[in-house]
Design a protein around this motif. Structure first.
Motif, mmCIF file in Angstrom:
data_model
loop_
_atom_site.group_PDB
_atom_site.id
_atom_site.type_symbol
_atom_site.label_atom_id
_atom_site.label_comp_id
_atom_site.label_asym_id
_atom_site.label_seq_id
_atom_site.Cartn_x
_atom_site.Cartn_y
_atom_site.Cartn_z
ATOM 1 N N ARG A 1 -8.575 59.316 127.983
ATOM 2 C CA ARG A 1 -9.310 59.139 126.733
ATOM 3 C C ARG A 1 -9.955 60.449 126.278
ATOM 4 N NH1 ARG A 1 -10.534 53.604 125.992
ATOM 5 N NH2 ARG A 1 -11.900 54.094 124.252
ATOM 6 N N ARG A 2 -10.443 61.217 127.255
ATOM 7 C CA ARG A 2 -11.041 62.504 126.906
ATOM 8 C C ARG A 2 -10.030 63.440 126.302
ATOM 9 N NH1 ARG A 2 -15.301 65.138 130.334
ATOM 10 N NH2 ARG A 2 -13.772 66.752 130.057
ATOM 11 N N ALA A 3 -8.819 63.434 126.873
ATOM 12 C CA ALA A 3 -7.760 64.303 126.379
ATOM 13 C C ALA A 3 -7.359 63.881 124.966
ATOM 14 C CB ALA A 3 -6.557 64.242 127.323
ATOM 15 N N GLU A 4 -7.316 62.582 124.733
ATOM 16 C CA GLU A 4 -6.966 62.061 123.420
ATOM 17 C C GLU A 4 -7.922 62.581 122.352
ATOM 18 O OE1 GLU A 4 -6.733 57.736 122.839
ATOM 19 O OE2 GLU A 4 -5.329 57.758 124.539
ATOM 20 N N ALA A 5 -9.200 62.530 122.682
ATOM 21 C CA ALA A 5 -10.206 62.947 121.712
ATOM 22 C C ALA A 5 -10.396 64.462 121.697
ATOM 23 C CB ALA A 5 -11.537 62.258 122.008
ATOM 24 N N GLY A 6 -9.719 65.162 122.615
ATOM 25 C CA GLY A 6 -9.804 66.616 122.624
ATOM 26 C C GLY A 6 -10.978 67.165 123.403
ATOM 27 N N TYR A 7 -11.569 66.366 124.272
ATOM 28 C CA TYR A 7 -12.733 66.845 125.006
ATOM 29 C C TYR A 7 -12.378 67.578 126.291
ATOM 30 C CZ TYR A 7 -15.933 64.698 121.818
ATOM 31 O OH TYR A 7 -16.632 64.389 120.706
ATOM 32 N N ASP A 8 -11.068 67.689 126.597
ATOM 33 C CA ASP A 8 -10.707 68.446 127.789
ATOM 34 C C ASP A 8 -10.518 69.924 127.460
ATOM 35 O OD1 ASP A 8 -8.577 67.880 126.184
ATOM 36 O OD2 ASP A 8 -7.121 67.758 127.824
ATOM 37 N N ARG A 9 -10.535 70.246 126.171
ATOM 38 C CA ARG A 9 -10.331 71.644 125.794
ATOM 39 C C ARG A 9 -11.605 72.459 126.064
ATOM 40 N NH1 ARG A 9 -9.219 71.189 119.771
ATOM 41 N NH2 ARG A 9 -10.905 69.698 120.034
#
Lengths: 343, 360
Positions: free
Chosen positions: B73-81
């Motif tokens: 879910r974090r990757a989906e929302a772009g929070y892993d960048r």
């Protein structure tokens, strides 16, 4: 905090009726013992009538606040998170009675005890916040004003941006960042204090920086430089000592605002948990729903406590400000006073 | 010789006024450009502060998902960048006018801002009226009766108005006027019936009173106004106390000026002296301070809105903050920063128009 500057002779004794007597008084003023020259005591002695009354009221309120914070365990009939005694539960939302002088809350806390213990939290936050913002603000202002250049420009811009923003909102963001919202006694007090510190640094910063910039051009600083005094000594001795005149006023204003900000944080639900410490704002938050059903005692007393605490500190600050400002100070003889201002 | 001197005197004001008007244009421009860094600094501060405690997805769903699901879910929302990439992305979005979508209720932040912003604006305007009606006349009375009992009473009242938290004043008002006397509603912006009437309107504006006036529906007008009375008074008392103090201090300052004395010796009445000669110059610093007051009022509005469940930006900010909806919080904070920056700008320009010495 003692001010190193002796007051200018004209401002020291408002009771003096003519200039000759005043000149005589001024020499006496310099020989007064140190305890009479302390800020509030000298102000008390120099005040008359209404201003004296306001100052005394303020001092009394502040002393009551400090004493009840200090003596909370002796004064409060119960603990701040106590809901029962000897195995008997207090009962919730009980009106004021002999057992509970100010009634109990919806959770079964004794209102009087919460109000008294709340002074501790308020004083602790006030002390931490004011000390921290005083030191940081003064240090940054001194540095910015003395060093100048790009550092000064950046700091001024950041300070202005922070200053322009609603202080409470910043405090909320800060408190969430620091504590993640709800928190225990010391972490909660620290979070509130740090939030308030961030908000107040710009005020100290501005005042000190303005003074330092003005003072930097004064001959005595130039002289110190010529003699080869180090930067640190110039900042510490020559600039700091002379730039601190306006601090007592901001100091008291911040103290009162820190109580208000703490209460506001608690009221909005970003404060200290009721089991960790008593906090007036939280109690008021819980009392909001009571008000709709006509239960007045749960909100009335913590609210009054906040108002009186802030009133006391503000009265002291205001009176000191008025007494330091010759335009606002009351004198025993108005005619003589006007002549003196003109002179 | 004397004519030459007179020419000089004649000329002098004209020349300075010409230079001043050129200076004013430059001043306004410079002052306007200063808004940008102010907003930028606040935006940056809030962005990074909010992220110190982690990302919104973890905050909202942390306990409920397995680490793998959470990472997805974090990757989906772009929070892993990397944080910096996220920040630049956010800035780019703001530049294009895209403030993102809230997590908790999935509405565009821009919509949140217009709906609730209008409610806050309404509240602040009402309370500004209350504050001026209270502060200016009472401050004048205090200045005129300086150091006598009306002054003492008014000063204590002003400090009490300032010292008492908005939410406590609100609580007292509620206890007296809503619960005790039953005159005014306890909370909200409209009654249930009012909301039903309002929901039938085509293209409603976020300003309830405007809509009610447009419809000419008296019942709705009364409904909207009666809900606004207590919050406006609660917030107005706070600001009114500050105005009172300012008017008093500044009037005492101006009343000591020589021209007041000379007007008095010409036989100008005391009333005219205070209203005409004394008040007008005393109002200039008040206008300047009003800029700062707007920031304070917005802070007070957060508390007033929570007290009276007034659906404005402040109330929603506290709600979103509790839900850790960072996107919404960033948007609201930025909106408030813009309001404060623009009102400070307007106030500074007004101050510069009135008093040429302010310009730099």
């Amino acid at each position: 905090m003692t001010l190193s500057n002796p007051e200018p002779p004209g401002e020291d004794d408002p009771g003096a009726t003519d200039l000759a007597a005043e000149a005589g008084d001024a020499s006496v003023a310099r020989r007064r013992p140190w305890y009479l020259r302390l800020p509030i005591i000298s102000h008390l002695r120099g005040s008359v009538g209404l201003q004296r009354g306001m100052l005394i009221t303020g001092v009394v309120l502040v002393v009551v606040l400090l004493l009840s914070a200090l003596l909370a365990p002796l004064l409060a009939p119960y603990g701040f998170a106590q809901t029962s005694e000897d195995g008997v539960r207090f009962g919730t939302q009980e009106p004021p009675s002999a057992a509970h002088l100010l009634g109990t809350t919806v959770t079964g806390f004794d209102v009087l005890s919460r109000v008294i213990w709340g002074t501790r939290t308020a004083v602790a936050v006030m002390a931490c916040a004011v000390t921290a913002s005083l030191f940081l603000g003064v240090a940054l202002g001194l540095l910015s004003g003395y060093v100048g250049g790009w550092l000064d420009r950046v700091l001024v811009m950041v300070a202005d941006a922070v200053y322009a923003f609603p202080a409470l909102l910043l405090a909320i963001v800060m408190s969430i960042t620091i504590s993640g919202g709800q928190s225990g006694a010391w972490s909660g007090i620290l979070a509130a204090a740090i939030s308030i510190t961030v908000v107040f640094i710009p005020q100290y910063f501005r005042v000190i920086r303005a003074e330092v910039v003005r003072l930097k051009a004064e001959p005595f600083v130039e002289a110190a430089k010529v003699v080869g005094t180090g930067h640190r000594r110039i900042m510490g001795t020559h600039l700091l000592r002379n730039a601190t005149r306006t601090l007592p006023l901001i100091f008291t204003l911040n103290a009162s605002e820190s109580i208000l900000t703490l209460a506001a944080l608690g009221f909005l639900g970003f404060g200290i948990e009721p089991t960790s410490a008593a906090e007036w704002g939280y109690d008021l938050n819980r009392a909001m729903a009571d008000a709709t059903s006509g239960i007045w005692w749960t909100g009335m007393f913590p609210g009054l406590a906040i108002a009186l605490a802030v009133l006391g500190v503000t009265l002291v600050g205001e009176s000191i400000n008025d007494l330091n400002d010759p335009r606002l100070r009351t004198r025993r003889r108005r005619r003589g006073a006007r002549k003196k201002v003109a002179a | 010789m004397s004519t030459a001197l007179e020419n000089e005197v004649e000329d002098a004001p004209r020349r300075t006024s010409k230079r001043a008007s050129g200076g004013l244009g430059r001043y306004v421009l410079v002052r306007f450009l200063l808004i940008i860094p102010t907003i930028f600094i606040l935006m940056t501060m809030v962005f990074f502060l909010m992220r110190i405690t982690g990302d919104p997805i973890t905050a909202a769903l942390g306990g409920r998902l397995t680490p793998d699901q959470l990472a997805e879910r974090r990757a989906e929302a772009g929070y892993d960048r990397p944080l910096l990439v996220q920040y630049l992305d956010y800035l780019w979005g703001v530049l294009r006018g895209d403030f993102g979508t809230t997590y908790s209720d999935n509405t565009p932040v821009s919509e949140v801002l217009t709906t609730y912003g209008a409610a806050t604006l309404e509240l602040v305007l009402y309370s500004l009226v209350v504050a001026l009606l209270l502060g200016v006349p009472l401050g004048m009375i205090a200045a005129r009766t300086r150091d006598r009992w009306p002054d003492a009473v008014l000063r204590i009242v002003a400090i009490l108005g300032y010292a008492t938290p908005v939410f406590f004043v609100g609580l007292l008002l509620k206890l007296i006027f809503s619960v005790g006397l039953g005159w005014l509603p306890v909370a909200g912006r409209l009654s249930t019936e009012g909301q039903i009437t309002m929901s039938r309107i085509l293209n409603p504006s976020p300003f309830y009173l405007l809509d009610a006036l447009r419809l000419g529906n008296t019942e709705l007008i009364v409904d909207a106004l009666s809900h606004a009375v207590l919050p406006a008074i609660a917030l107005g008392i706070l600001t009114g106390g500050i105005f009172l103090r300012l008017v008093r201090t500044n009037m005492i300052g101006t009343m000591e000026m020589q021209y007041i004395e000379s007007a008095r010796s010409r036989g100008v009445s005391e009333t005219r002296l205070t209203t005409r000669h004394g008040l007008r110059p005393a109002l200039i610093p008040i206008i300047t301070v009003m800029g700062m007051q707007i920031a304070l009022m917005l802070g007070g509005a957060v508390l007033t809105e929570t007290t009276f469940e007034w659906n404005g930006l402040g109330y929603m900010l506290a709600e979103y903050m509790k839900a850790r909806d960072y996107v919404a919080v960033q948007g609201i904070v930025m909106m408030l920063a813009v309001i404060v920056a623009i009102s400070n700008f307007v106030v500074d320009v007004i101050a510069a128009l009135i008093d040429p010495r302010v310009r730099y």
